[in-house]
Design an enzyme around this catalytic site. Structure first.
Site, PDB file in Angstrom:
ATOM      1  N   TRP A  62       0.806  -1.223   0.000  1.00 34.39           N
ATOM      2  CA  TRP A  62       0.000   0.000   0.000  1.00 34.39           C
ATOM      3  C   TRP A  62       0.840   1.274   0.000  1.00 34.39           C
ATOM      4  O   TRP A  62       0.300   2.355  -0.119  1.00 34.39           O
ATOM      5  CB  TRP A  62      -0.929   0.023   1.223  1.00 34.39           C
ATOM      6  N   PRO A 114      -3.540  -5.157  -5.860  1.00 37.13           N
ATOM      7  CA  PRO A 114      -3.050  -4.135  -4.924  1.00 37.13           C
ATOM      8  C   PRO A 114      -3.441  -4.501  -3.494  1.00 37.13           C
ATOM      9  O   PRO A 114      -4.261  -5.383  -3.266  1.00 37.13           O
ATOM     10  CB  PRO A 114      -3.802  -2.879  -5.373  1.00 37.13           C
ATOM     11  N   LEU A 133       7.770 -24.914  -8.676  1.00 37.24           N
ATOM     12  CA  LEU A 133       9.021 -24.571  -9.374  1.00 37.24           C
ATOM     13  C   LEU A 133       8.819 -23.332 -10.237  1.00 37.24           C
ATOM     14  O   LEU A 133       9.204 -23.285 -11.404  1.00 37.24           O
ATOM     15  CB  LEU A 133       9.511 -25.744 -10.215  1.00 37.24           C
ATOM     16  N   GLU A 137      10.486  -8.253  -3.488  1.00 35.65           N
ATOM     17  CA  GLU A 137      11.003  -6.968  -2.977  1.00 35.65           C
ATOM     18  C   GLU A 137      10.423  -6.813  -1.585  1.00 35.65           C
ATOM     19  O   GLU A 137       9.229  -6.547  -1.444  1.00 35.65           O
ATOM     20  CB  GLU A 137      10.527  -5.814  -3.859  1.00 35.65           C
ATOM     21  N   GLY A 171      11.140  -6.168   2.975  1.00 36.23           N
ATOM     22  CA  GLY A 171      11.371  -5.084   3.926  1.00 36.23           C
ATOM     23  C   GLY A 171      12.824  -4.668   4.068  1.00 36.23           C
ATOM     24  O   GLY A 171      13.718  -5.202   3.398  1.00 36.23           O
ATOM     25  N   CYS A 217      10.218   1.085   2.198  1.00 35.00           N
ATOM     26  CA  CYS A 217      11.076  -0.083   2.429  1.00 35.00           C
ATOM     27  C   CYS A 217      12.536   0.334   2.600  1.00 35.00           C
ATOM     28  O   CYS A 217      13.294  -0.318   3.293  1.00 35.00           O
ATOM     29  CB  CYS A 217      10.932  -1.056   1.265  1.00 35.00           C
ATOM     30  N   LYS A 254      19.628 -10.726   1.418  1.00 33.69           N
ATOM     31  CA  LYS A 254      19.193 -11.363   2.679  1.00 33.69           C
ATOM     32  C   LYS A 254      17.660 -11.303   2.800  1.00 33.69           C
ATOM     33  O   LYS A 254      16.959 -11.575   1.822  1.00 33.69           O
ATOM     34  CB  LYS A 254      19.903 -10.702   3.867  1.00 33.69           C
ATOM     35  N   GLY A 279      14.909  -9.691   0.207  1.00 33.03           N
ATOM     36  CA  GLY A 279      14.330 -10.229  -1.019  1.00 33.03           C
ATOM     37  C   GLY A 279      15.325 -10.780  -2.002  1.00 33.03           C
ATOM     38  O   GLY A 279      16.521 -10.894  -1.730  1.00 33.03           O
TER      39      GLY A 279
HETATM   40  P1  NAD Z   1       2.127  -7.304   3.019  1.00 35.88           P
HETATM   41  O1  NAD Z   1       3.177  -8.329   2.866  1.00 35.88           O
HETATM   42  O2  NAD Z   1       1.187  -7.416   4.165  1.00 35.88           O
HETATM   43  O3  NAD Z   1       1.208  -7.257   1.714  1.00 35.88           O
HETATM   44  C1  NAD Z   1       1.742  -7.045   0.416  1.00 35.88           C
HETATM   45  C2  NAD Z   1       0.750  -7.579  -0.605  1.00 35.88           C
HETATM   46  O4  NAD Z   1       0.657  -8.992  -0.460  1.00 35.88           O
HETATM   47  C3  NAD Z   1      -0.674  -7.051  -0.424  1.00 35.88           C
HETATM   48  O5  NAD Z   1      -1.269  -6.857  -1.682  1.00 35.88           O
HETATM   49  C4  NAD Z   1      -1.342  -8.182   0.323  1.00 35.88           C
HETATM   50  O6  NAD Z   1      -2.758  -8.203   0.171  1.00 35.88           O
HETATM   51  C5  NAD Z   1      -0.692  -9.383  -0.356  1.00 35.88           C
HETATM   52  N1  NAD Z   1      -0.798 -10.636   0.410  1.00 35.88           N
HETATM   53  C6  NAD Z   1      -0.909 -10.804   1.749  1.00 35.88           C
HETATM   54  N2  NAD Z   1      -0.988 -12.129   2.041  1.00 35.88           N
HETATM   55  C7  NAD Z   1      -0.900 -12.799   0.866  1.00 35.88           C
HETATM   56  C8  NAD Z   1      -0.923 -14.177   0.508  1.00 35.88           C
HETATM   57  N3  NAD Z   1      -1.073 -15.130   1.417  1.00 35.88           N
HETATM   58  N4  NAD Z   1      -0.803 -14.510  -0.799  1.00 35.88           N
HETATM   59  C9  NAD Z   1      -0.649 -13.548  -1.735  1.00 35.88           C
HETATM   60  N5  NAD Z   1      -0.653 -12.226  -1.461  1.00 35.88           N
HETATM   61  C10 NAD Z   1      -0.776 -11.851  -0.171  1.00 35.88           C
HETATM   62  O7  NAD Z   1       2.874  -5.895   3.019  1.00 35.88           O
HETATM   63  P2  NAD Z   1       2.235  -4.450   3.215  1.00 35.88           P
HETATM   64  O8  NAD Z   1       1.915  -4.274   4.664  1.00 35.88           O
HETATM   65  O9  NAD Z   1       1.161  -4.209   2.207  1.00 35.88           O
HETATM   66  O10 NAD Z   1       3.460  -3.516   2.805  1.00 35.88           O
HETATM   67  C11 NAD Z   1       4.475  -3.184   3.675  1.00 35.88           C
HETATM   68  C12 NAD Z   1       5.703  -4.026   3.431  1.00 35.88           C
HETATM   69  O11 NAD Z   1       6.108  -3.932   2.073  1.00 35.88           O
HETATM   70  C13 NAD Z   1       6.884  -3.550   4.247  1.00 35.88           C
HETATM   71  O12 NAD Z   1       7.542  -4.641   4.850  1.00 35.88           O
HETATM   72  C14 NAD Z   1       7.803  -2.909   3.219  1.00 35.88           C
HETATM   73  O13 NAD Z   1       9.142  -2.906   3.569  1.00 35.88           O
HETATM   74  C15 NAD Z   1       7.519  -3.729   2.020  1.00 35.88           C
HETATM   75  N6  NAD Z   1       7.906  -2.991   0.800  1.00 35.88           N
HETATM   76  C16 NAD Z   1       9.036  -3.396   0.107  1.00 35.88           C
HETATM   77  C17 NAD Z   1       9.457  -2.670  -1.013  1.00 35.88           C
HETATM   78  C18 NAD Z   1      10.684  -3.088  -1.786  1.00 35.88           C
HETATM   79  O14 NAD Z   1      10.792  -2.714  -2.936  1.00 35.88           O
HETATM   80  N7  NAD Z   1      11.619  -3.834  -1.220  1.00 35.88           N
HETATM   81  C19 NAD Z   1       8.737  -1.577  -1.442  1.00 35.88           C
HETATM   82  C20 NAD Z   1       7.611  -1.200  -0.720  1.00 35.88           C
HETATM   83  C21 NAD Z   1       7.196  -1.928   0.395  1.00 35.88           C
END
Ligand code: NAD
Length: 499
Positions: free
Chosen positions: A154, A179, A247, A253, A255, A287, A458, A461
């Site tokens: 989000w 999303p 597979l 990507e 945290g 992130c 690590k 991702g």
């Molecule tokens: P989240 O992992 O709770 O959710 C991310 C997405 O996955 C959402 O669309 C969610 O509905 C979906 N999801 C949840 N459970 C699922 C399942 N069982 N199967 C498939 N999809 C599922 O994360 P969040 O709270 O939405 O976002 C915050 C996190 O995202 C933070 O940890 C942040 O660091 C990370 N983030 C990483 C990057 C990056 O590029 N490395 C960029 C932005 C955010």
């Protein structure tokens, strides 16, 4: 303030606007909690319909046989559509996420640039003629994977969506986008733009809904050939297990708990400005937030004193106000989780140098606000120094020398980003190379280019997005050998009389 109409509550299922049949999701404005839209989310049945339509559309020669420059035209048109509707999309994203309008405006521009970049990359990428080892042509060519899923969080939806959807479409696939439940609106708006750009019906779907229901389907369905996921590490780990069962390639990507290092010879004013932006912009919901600050011991007291004074001057407020620097968090539940992490740190001995509270006053009462917070008196292995907070919270720690700060920086499960502030270029170079991380910024922070790959090490991702090769992640590589002689293989020369 309703400057633009918000998208309706219909979902974009295989190129058709339909009412979802899954559990309801609620998009609310984090500034005051007012409801934007209540949306019936996507059910598994909705997802299965989207998959069926996507497979048919992707297999259609009208899409599959397009030449790269012909496919690129759709991406250029989508970029144009984003630019034309920029103010509207930025408004919707601010309503959906509470990010400042200034930031969402920049994210929209970057999303348009992403579609344009991948259109250009698509037109200019070559397949290769490989060095032959016999009388044949040997080639390495790339083909679409078929149907791919993009699952996004989000915090920066339009930018995360574009980073996945643009290369996946450029590669010739059909794409299902899911999303996060707190921010469905901007992705639905993207669907309108994609539709208006004339992309063949069925190739693109937007399926907001519960992760465990629709999200799961988009990973485990046998027709899904790849998943590109951005989100939390726990969710990513679970997806990786499901992907392993099939597979299936998956890019994750995840945290971060990124270190920012200030050496004693740094330009202090530049460093303070960069550090504040690096951790408190997006209210820390990033992130790559530089949330662990290491300051060389000889300047620690004076540097932290100035940093705290500057933090107190940050403007916390309405995301639509152009002066606001720190806007509300995405949701009151998330704000409360951040506050609880700070409270636990304080109970464990952390000292609050500033913030550490919900701002008081009628402007903040209904919103998900939290003051920019600086914590000290912690060790690098305290929970709040190890775990991602995803809020406006900075932990400051002293270090003794280069070796010490490299060891402390690396002593963390994450490896997404790092900032280094020094005037000594060789020292910056050595430090940058020694940190286990996906990205290092030297004397700057949180700057991006779509042509530069991005990803983590690590627990942050695996896989890289962006860059010309970003398209290849959504393609299957195939080797082709073509005989040039017409001569039968020696096996065909049977000994006389044997045939
Ligand atoms: P989240 O992992 O709770 O959710 C991310 C997405 O996955 C959402 O669309 C969610 O509905 C979906 N999801 C949840 N459970 C699922 C399942 N069982 N199967 C498939 N999809 C599922 O994360 P969040 O709270 O939405 O976002 C915050 C996190 O995202 C933070 O940890 C942040 O660091 C990370 N983030 C990483 C990057 C990056 O590029 N490395 C960029 C932005 C955010």
């Amino acid at each position: 303030m309703n400057r633009f109409e918000l998208p309706s509550s219909e979902l974009y299922i295989g190129g058709r606007w339909e009412t979802g049949t899954g559990a309801e999701i609620v998009s609310a404005f984090p500034g005051d909690g007012s409801i934007n839209r209540i949306i019936p989310g996507a059910s598994r049945a909705d997802g299965e319909r989207a998959i069926e339509r996507a497979l048919a559309a992707q297999a259609d020669p009208a899409w599959r046989n397009l030449k790269p420059h012909e496919r690129a035209r759709f991406l250029y048109r989508i970029a144009e559509g984003i630019d034309t509707n920029a103010a509207r999309i930025a408004y919707i994203q601010t309503r959906d996420t509470g990010k400042t309008l200034r930031e969402t405006t920049a994210l929209v521009a970057s999303a348009a640039a992403t579609f344009r970049y991948f259109a250009g990359a698509l037109e200019s990428l070559d397949d290769t003629l490989t060095a032959p080892r016999g009388d044949y042509l040997s080639l390495s060519v790339h083909e679409p994977l078929g149907l791919v899923s993009a699952i996004t969080p989000w915090n920066s939806p339009i930018a995360s969506d574009a980073q996945k959807v643009a290369p996946a479409l450029a590669a010739g696939n059909a794409v299902l986008l899911k999303p996060a439940s707190w921010s469905p609106l901007v992705s639905l708006e993207l669907a309108r733009i994609v539709e208006a750009a004339g992309l063949p019906q069925g190739l693109f779907s937007v399926l907001p809904g519960a992760g465990r229901e629709i999200g799961n389907l988009l990973v485990e369905h046998p027709s899904i050939a790849r998943v590109s996921f951005t989100g939390g590490t726990a969710t990513g780990r679970m997806l990786a297990r499901q992907a392993a069962e099939k597979l299936m390639p998956v890019s994750l990507e995840l945290g971060g708990k990124s270190p920012t290092i200030v050496f004693a010879d740094a330009d202090i004013d530049l460093a303070i400005a960069g550090i504040l932006f690096g951790v408190f912009s997006s209210s820390g919901q990033s992130c790559i937030a530089g949330s662990r600050l290491f300051v060389e011991r000889s300047i620690y007291e004076s540097f932290v004193g100035r940093l705290v004074a500057a933090t107190k001057r940050l403007v916390v407020g309405d995301p639509f106000d152009e002066h606001t620097q720190v806007a509300p968090l995405v949701h009151v539940d998330h704000r409360n989780a951040v506050a609880a992490q700070v409270a636990a740190a304080v109970a464990g001995g952390a000292q609050i140098l500033c913030g550490g509270a919900i701002p008081q006053g009628s402007a903040y009462d209904q919103g998900a606000y939290y003051l920019p917070t600086v914590l000290a008196g912690l060790s690098n292995d305290a929970d709040i120094c190890r775990e991602e907070v995803f809020g406006p919270v900075l932990c400051v720690l002293p270090f003794d020398d280069e070796a010490d700060v490299i060891a402390q920086s690396n002593a963390n499960d994450y490896g997404l980003a790092c900032g280094v502030w020094t005037r000594d270029f060789p020292k910056a170079w050595r430090t940058a190379r020694a940190i286990t991380t996906g990205t290092v910024w030297v004397n700057t922070y949180k700057q991006f280019s779509i042509s530069t790959p991005f990803g983590g090490e690590k627990d942050s991702g695996t896989g890289r997005e962006k860059g010309r090769e970003g398209i290849r992640a959504y393609m299957a590589q195939k080797s082709v050998y073509v005989d040039l002689t017409g001569a039968p293989h020696p096996w065909a020369r049977w000994p006389e009389g044997s045939a």
